[in-house]
Design a protein around this motif. Sequence first.
Motif, PDB file in Angstrom:
ATOM      1  N   LEU A  15       0.836  -1.193   0.000  1.00  0.00           N
ATOM      2  CA  LEU A  15       0.000   0.000   0.000  1.00  0.00           C
ATOM      3  C   LEU A  15       0.875   1.249   0.000  1.00  0.00           C
ATOM      4  O   LEU A  15       2.059   1.201   0.353  1.00  0.00           O
ATOM      5  N   ARG A  21       0.153  -5.906   2.101  1.00  0.00           N
ATOM      6  CA  ARG A  21      -1.169  -6.534   2.240  1.00  0.00           C
ATOM      7  C   ARG A  21      -1.212  -7.784   1.380  1.00  0.00           C
ATOM      8  O   ARG A  21      -0.941  -7.743   0.170  1.00  0.00           O
ATOM      9  N   LEU A 113     -10.484   8.787   4.702  1.00  0.00           N
ATOM     10  CA  LEU A 113      -9.632   8.319   5.787  1.00  0.00           C
ATOM     11  C   LEU A 113      -8.398   9.202   5.849  1.00  0.00           C
ATOM     12  O   LEU A 113      -7.643   9.305   4.878  1.00  0.00           O
ATOM     13  N   SER A 260     -17.305  -0.807   7.290  1.00  0.00           N
ATOM     14  CA  SER A 260     -15.958  -0.260   7.186  1.00  0.00           C
ATOM     15  C   SER A 260     -15.012  -1.305   6.622  1.00  0.00           C
ATOM     16  O   SER A 260     -15.218  -2.513   6.776  1.00  0.00           O
ATOM     17  N   SER A 261     -13.941  -0.833   6.010  1.00  0.00           N
ATOM     18  CA  SER A 261     -12.997  -1.716   5.329  1.00  0.00           C
ATOM     19  C   SER A 261     -11.839  -2.102   6.232  1.00  0.00           C
ATOM     20  O   SER A 261     -11.638  -1.524   7.302  1.00  0.00           O
ATOM     21  N   SER A 262     -11.071  -3.075   5.768  1.00  0.00           N
ATOM     22  CA  SER A 262      -9.884  -3.563   6.484  1.00  0.00           C
ATOM     23  C   SER A 262      -8.696  -3.624   5.532  1.00  0.00           C
ATOM     24  O   SER A 262      -7.952  -4.591   5.501  1.00  0.00           O
ATOM     25  N   PHE A 263      -8.538  -2.587   4.734  1.00  0.00           N
ATOM     26  CA  PHE A 263      -7.458  -2.489   3.746  1.00  0.00           C
ATOM     27  C   PHE A 263      -7.508  -3.637   2.734  1.00  0.00           C
ATOM     28  O   PHE A 263      -6.489  -4.223   2.390  1.00  0.00           O
ATOM     29  N   THR A 289      -9.840   3.613   2.625  1.00  0.00           N
ATOM     30  CA  THR A 289      -8.587   2.903   2.359  1.00  0.00           C
ATOM     31  C   THR A 289      -8.312   2.803   0.865  1.00  0.00           C
ATOM     32  O   THR A 289      -7.194   2.498   0.452  1.00  0.00           O
ATOM     33  N   TYR A 290      -9.329   3.061   0.063  1.00  0.00           N
ATOM     34  CA  TYR A 290      -9.188   3.051  -1.394  1.00  0.00           C
ATOM     35  C   TYR A 290      -8.007   3.899  -1.856  1.00  0.00           C
ATOM     36  O   TYR A 290      -7.286   3.538  -2.795  1.00  0.00           O
ATOM     37  N   TYR A 292      -5.229   4.374  -0.582  1.00  0.00           N
ATOM     38  CA  TYR A 292      -3.918   3.808  -0.274  1.00  0.00           C
ATOM     39  C   TYR A 292      -3.556   2.635  -1.182  1.00  0.00           C
ATOM     40  O   TYR A 292      -2.500   2.039  -1.027  1.00  0.00           O
TER      41      TYR A 292
END
Length: 321
Positions: A15, A21, A113, A260-263, A289-290, A292
């Motif tokens: 990222l 990731r 974010l 919510s997201s988690s990357f 997170t999009y 990143y």
Amino acid sequence: MQIKSMTLHPYEIILTHGLVRSGALIQLIDEKANCGWGEVAPLPNWSKENLDECFKQLDRQHQALLQMDWTLLNCFENLSQLGLLPSVEFGLESALLSLLAPVESCSLPACALLMGSLPSILDQARMRRMEGYTSAKLKVSQLSFEEARDAIELLKDHFELRIDVNRAWNTSDSIRFFEQFPLETFDYVEEPFSNPHDLALFPHPLAVDESFPKNLSLEQLESLPTLKALIYKPTMQGGMCGCLPLLEWTVKRGITLVLSSSFETDVGLAHIGAMACRLGLSSPIGVGTYHYLPALFCADLQFLNGKAHVLGKPVLKRPRV
């Protein structure tokens, strides 16, 4: 519907802020050669499972998945019978629902974010404002109290602010910090105390994320007088299977459910957006997170004017993963 094949496409990406990731995209093909995609990407140090455990479970359940008859009516029941890990459940469910009942194109408000150093946060904020965002989550756990105060003062008139402490501050320090601000300053403050059992003392609008269900039960959440929002992360808690009972609980109590997201990659983010559409959620979804992501896999997710636009079931732009 019968699933004729399931293929895993592992990936590893770096990222833009340096986090590595890893995960896998799941490709399902049905008897009519239709293709559905999902994503399995447990978040290291946060998810209860790791990626290797996910791969092993998918291998064990491969034949059961192919033997089942899948319909929209039995999809959740079939998934429950498989006893899946949360990130596996979300990935498989996403791929299945994109075959059984793909969402029509929809647009949802998105929450930006903002995290990192104070200068970086301010740079990000300028870009997100230019992109039309009106809601933003500010992560303050890596800032000093003075930097966090300065960031809030500079941003509070430009965004509907969600503050995320990530349980980094003790109870007395956190209360002392937030008492500088009127109660209406924030949309909500997420996980303000290192000790979640003190949350009833917090006077500002409150959001609970990692404290539920690990530390607090639903009964304990009911005792929090300022609870405004419950954060649900499909990668860490499961997909619609786990979310539907919580949605019913929040609706009855006037509490907002926030996805919510988690990357994840944009494949997972598109499915979070689709999930919000299916559930009829109106609160800005936490898919910031999009910004990143170094590269995109999915052709059917766009961010315009502070909104996430889900254009249908995710279709990969290229096969490399």
